[in-house]
Design an enzyme around this catalytic site. Structure first.
Site, PDB file in Angstrom:
ATOM      1  N   GLU A 290      -0.537   9.283   6.072  1.00  0.00           N
ATOM      2  CA  GLU A 290       0.647   8.835   6.255  1.00  0.00           C
ATOM      3  C   GLU A 290       1.336   9.777   6.908  1.00  0.00           C
ATOM      4  OE1 GLU A 290      -0.871   8.356   3.432  1.00  0.00           O
ATOM      5  OE2 GLU A 290      -0.697   6.144   3.195  1.00  0.00           O
TER       6      GLU A 290
ATOM      7  N   HIS B 286       5.520   0.102  -5.718  1.00  0.00           N
ATOM      8  CA  HIS B 286       5.511  -1.042  -5.078  1.00  0.00           C
ATOM      9  C   HIS B 286       6.655  -2.012  -5.157  1.00  0.00           C
ATOM     10  CE1 HIS B 286       1.119   0.474  -4.543  1.00  0.00           C
ATOM     11  NE2 HIS B 286       0.452  -0.683  -3.487  1.00  0.00           N
TER      12      HIS B 286
END
Lengths: 320, 363
Positions: free
Chosen positions: B67, B136
């Site tokens: 990322e 999440h």
């Protein structure tokens, strides 16, 4: 392979040396109020690599950027003005020594977060590849970068997509004052790059002709679509990590080591080589010294007489 | 809203994003789309479906699990003249890229005196429900919005989704486009043409005179449900869909509060350090005299979101939470029977951890 006259390589190195020495001399005046990382002793890498580039090729760099900026053709006046925090500086005073930019000559920017510009160079090469231009992007970084994950992420993507990027690792064995053997296992850095799937070279970073030869081959490869290239150059930092001084007093390296490092001077050895070939070269050196002295004096005058930005100027340009 | 000349066509939020991406890529060959799963069979909740076939592998990319590096690479591509749109299936993954977002994307224009710009869009999806759990389902807009140089937006309606995505792609700055997962199935009117919605303007979803609810993202729908129900009891609620976190459209909130005298801010994040707190601070600083009561924050509690369905029952505020806060704040004479009926109408017949009854996981 692009050829640059040996004398021009010499003059380019000498110019960087003299500019940085002048900066070091004047730093104590407390007018340049920004961290400054000198590349004295490491000039051959900047000069040799940039000599192999086209003017339209791009360069990204790090906190030790003066040599890279100047070798790529960056404007000296704008650099000095930047160190003095003036409005005419290449970042208008927002950056200082650690943030240099000169888009006119493809110097895309330098920042002091270790490893931070490595992916940017890969992205720049990606853009060139998508646009099918023949530009090559180069990024300079130190041996410390190899401890940062982002560098490996960048090498992986560059190799995966065969991007026209040249990674140049300037291995001076130190991250600030910590030796590489305290930070990394004993292994050649360039072989790690090779394991990522790219052509990798190593060489003597204090021999400008060798730097130019290896870089020319690597840059030609990148331009011809053979994917990313990696070069590890060995070199030595003469002065302290940050600031103008020698640092024998800190006791992290011995006086003998520093003297030995300074004995391997890229400028002196190149001068000796050129003089051996042509005795009249010593007269050329005098001429170069004189030209450079005048140029530096004019640049300091430009910087010091330039407009000072104000606090009111500080809030602008947050958004485009 | 100037919709008279627009076709009344209803699609959901996911389809609106897909259409916005498609039209932006068609219009501008510099737009490229990259992210973990962008070309995979699930196509980021169908928001990227078909784009690989249409625009090819040079412009529609999957990416290595990197990322931070990939964010830097997208920044470099933006500096090199492309307009990348990067996608994270969960905003939680974007935390890995904080160095590049904060140190490079946000600062490049400023530190180089405006000489270069980073026209980058990063889509980040906030998960919720069905056991998304501590890593999440974070709603981190305030954290990103603290950084000068970033724009942080939270489109709410399908019309926002397309129009603000197009504006974000056309913007010269790095824009973080935060999508709440529960918005994806919501339907609404979306024009078929290429259009922009500004990145700095809230909109009034429901007009009212007694109280202002400034709501972010999915909370705007919860506030709207409460406002419609409260109207039946004679309570007039103004609901603002804030749309943007940085810049905050403080002017629209001040205008509304000067009319109503009361303010609730409904946020999708947990309370401490939230953008709700920032918005209230600004209102208190600028319109203290207009306030008839203390402003109220509606937010999640200050602990991570647990996974178990039995532990999340009270974690997320809903329309009942909003209605309760309104009634408490107004302090009007409320008939307890009417109020109980109202809460009953607001109570959903679906399980608390899914966005609708059709939903059966995995997510």
């Amino acid at each position: 392979m692009q050829q640059m006259q040996p004398a021009r390589l010499f003059k380019s190195m000498l110019r960087i040396r003299r500019i940085e020495e002048a900066l070091a001399d004047r730093y104590a005046e407390q007018e340049m109020r920004c961290p400054m990382h000198l590349c004295i002793g490491q000039e051959a890498i900047a000069v040799g690599v940039c000599a192999a580039l086209h003017p339209t090729d791009r360069v990204f760099s790090n906190h030790r950027a003066h040599g890279h900026y100047l070798a790529k053709g960056g404007n000296l006046n704008a650099m000095l003005a930047e160190l003095y925090g003036r409005a005419t500086g290449c970042c208008g005073g927002r950056g200082g020594s650690m943030h240099l930019i000169d888009l006119d000559v493809g110097f895309m920017g330098s920042t002091p977060i270790v490893g931070g510009t490595v992916p940017l160079a890969v992205g720049s090469a990606w853009a060139s590849s998508l646009k099918q231009s023949d530009q090559v992007t180069v990024v300079f970084f130190g041996d410390g970068c190899f401890e940062e994950g982002v560098v490996h992420e960048s090498l992986n993507f560059a190799a995966l997509h065969k991007l026209p990027v040249l990674f140049v690792c300037e291995n001076n064995d130190f991250s600030v004052y910590t030796r590489r053997n305290e930070r990394q296992p004993d292994r050649p850095i360039y072989r790690l790059a090779e394991a990522h799937g790219m052509a990798a070279f190593s060489g003597n970073g204090n021999d400008v002709e060798e730097v130019l030869n290896i870089s020319s081959e690597a840059i030609d490869n990148a331009r011809l679509g053979r994917g990313p290239q990696f070069i590890e150059f060995r070199t030595y930092r003469w002065r302290e990590h940050c600031g103008p001084n020698f640092d024998d007093d800190l006791n992290y390296r011995s006086t003998q080591e520093i003297e030995s490092g300074m004995g391997d001077c890229p400028i002196a050895s190149h001068a000796a080589e050129l003089t051996l070939k042509d005795a009249s070269f010593s007269r050329d050196i005098e001429k170069y010294e004189d030209e450079i002295r005048q140029e530096i004096a004019a640049a300091f005058e430009f910087a010091l007489s330039s407009k000072k930005p104000t606090s009111e100027d500080a809030c602008g340009k947050v958004y485009a | 809203m100037p919709e008279l000349d627009m076709k009344k066509r209803t699609i959901n939020f996911s389809e609106a994003i897909r259409e916005g991406l498609d039209q932006a890529m068609e219009k501008d060959a510099r737009v490229i789309l990259i992210g973990e799963g962008v070309p995979d069979p699930k196509a980021i909740f169908n928001t990227t479906a078909g784009l690989l076939d249409k625009y090819g592998k040079r412009r529609v990319f999957d990416m290595p699990l990197a990322e931070n590096g990939m964010t830097g690479i997208c920044i470099g591509a933006a500096l090199g003249g492309m307009r990348p749109v990067m996608v994270h299936q969960r905003i939680d993954f974007a935390i890995l890229a904080m160095d590049q977002l904060i140190n490079n994307a946000a600062k490049w224009h400023y530190m180089f005196d405006g000489k270069a710009t980073v026209p980058l869009v990063v889509r980040m999806i906030v998960g919720r429900g069905w056991g998304q759990g501590p890593q999440h389902s974070q709603s981190l807009q305030a954290m990103f919005a603290q950084i000068p140089g970033l724009k942080v937006i939270m489109p709410t309606t399908p019309r926002d989704a397309k129009g603000m995505l197009i504006s974000a792609i056309e913007d010269e700055n790095p824009v973080l486009f935060i999508e709440h997962r529960w918005l994806h199935p919501i339907k609404g009117t979306v024009p078929e043409d290429y259009y922009q919605i500004p990145l700095d303007q809230a909109e009034i979803l429901h007009t009212g005179t007694d109280i202002t609810i400034a709501a972010f993202s999915y909370m705007a729908y919860e506030a709207l449900s409460a406002a419609k129900a409260l109207a039946s009891m004679g309570i007039s609620v103004e609901v603002l869909n804030m749309r943007s976190v940085r810049p905050l459209d403080i002017d629209s909130v001040l205008d509304s509060v000067r009319k109503t005298g009361r303010l609730i801010v409904a946020d999708t994040a947990s309370r401490a350090g939230s953008i709700a707190g920032e918005l209230i601070s600004q209102v208190v600083e600028n319109a203290f005299d207009a306030l008839k009561a203390c402003p109220v924050r509606i937010a999640s509690p200050d602990h991570p979101a647990p996974t178990s369905q039995y532990m999340t029952e009270k974690y997320y505020p809903g329309p009942n939470t909003v209605a309760d806060a309104v009634v408490k704040l107004i302090g009007a004479d409320i008939n307890p029977i009417d109020y109980a009926n109202l809460l009953a109408t607001l109570r959903s017949d679906r399980p608390h951890d899914v966005p609708n009854n059709k939903y059966s996981g995995p997510f």
